[in-house]
Design a protein around this motif. Sequence first.
Motif, PDB file in Angstrom:
ATOM      1  N   THR A  79      41.842  38.154  41.445  1.00  6.36           N
ATOM      2  CA  THR A  79      41.335  38.449  42.100  1.00  6.36           C
ATOM      3  C   THR A  79      39.251  38.189  42.495  1.00  6.36           C
ATOM      4  OG1 THR A  79      42.989  40.312  42.515  1.00  6.36           O
ATOM      5  CG2 THR A  79      40.866  40.439  44.161  1.00  6.36           C
ATOM      6  N   ALA A  81      35.939  38.721  44.013  1.00  5.81           N
ATOM      7  CA  ALA A  81      35.047  39.540  44.962  1.00  5.81           C
ATOM      8  C   ALA A  81      33.587  38.987  45.109  1.00  5.81           C
ATOM      9  CB  ALA A  81      35.179  40.706  44.339  1.00  5.81           C
ATOM     10  N   TYR A  90      37.788  40.417  49.519  1.00  3.46           N
ATOM     11  CA  TYR A  90      38.143  40.760  48.387  1.00  3.46           C
ATOM     12  C   TYR A  90      39.880  39.026  48.800  1.00  3.46           C
ATOM     13  CZ  TYR A  90      35.841  44.489  48.464  1.00  3.46           C
ATOM     14  OH  TYR A  90      35.100  45.652  48.944  1.00  3.46           O
ATOM     15  N   ARG A  92      42.738  37.467  46.694  1.00  2.00           N
ATOM     16  CA  ARG A  92      43.891  37.502  45.574  1.00  2.00           C
ATOM     17  C   ARG A  92      44.335  35.258  45.870  1.00  2.00           C
ATOM     18  NH1 ARG A  92      47.504  42.691  47.281  1.00  2.00           N
ATOM     19  NH2 ARG A  92      46.760  43.769  46.783  1.00  2.00           N
TER      20      ARG A  92
END
Length: 155
Positions: A79, A81, A90, A92
């Motif tokens: 992930t 950020a 965020y 994925r």
Amino acid sequence: MLVEEIQLSKELFGLLDGSRLESKQGEAMMLLTVTDDHWPHVAMISAGEIVALNRRQLRLALWSGTTTTGNVIRTGKATLAAFADGRAYYVRLLLEQLPELPDAEYPRARFTATVASSRADTAKYADILTGVTIRLKNPAEVLKRWEKTHEELMR
């Protein structure tokens, strides 16, 4: 307020598109992975180690032999950020390792990443002013390495 997509926002794509690295030298993001004993692991990644090919595909260059690289190889997931334009993002990622470049000037473990989901987070009661910011100790040297890293990520 959360907004979820399956691609990078225009703003985040602009941060990660590989252009204007000199103006992005203070930008750092967090890359979260999971260790083999199921603990979250956080590492920092700079604008020079990640490039968005388009709003769904990215490339990452990670230091070989690190916990982060081992986690990505083992799970194929991470992930990202990142913070841009008053939002926390965020993202994925589903990752696959790319072949090693035998002639790489700055050898790294290279990965291609597909956006599995991307959330933009804001709050009505507060503005996000900044995320992780860094100051390069030797900007000319690091920017040269970043530019070469981006070239090698595109191969």
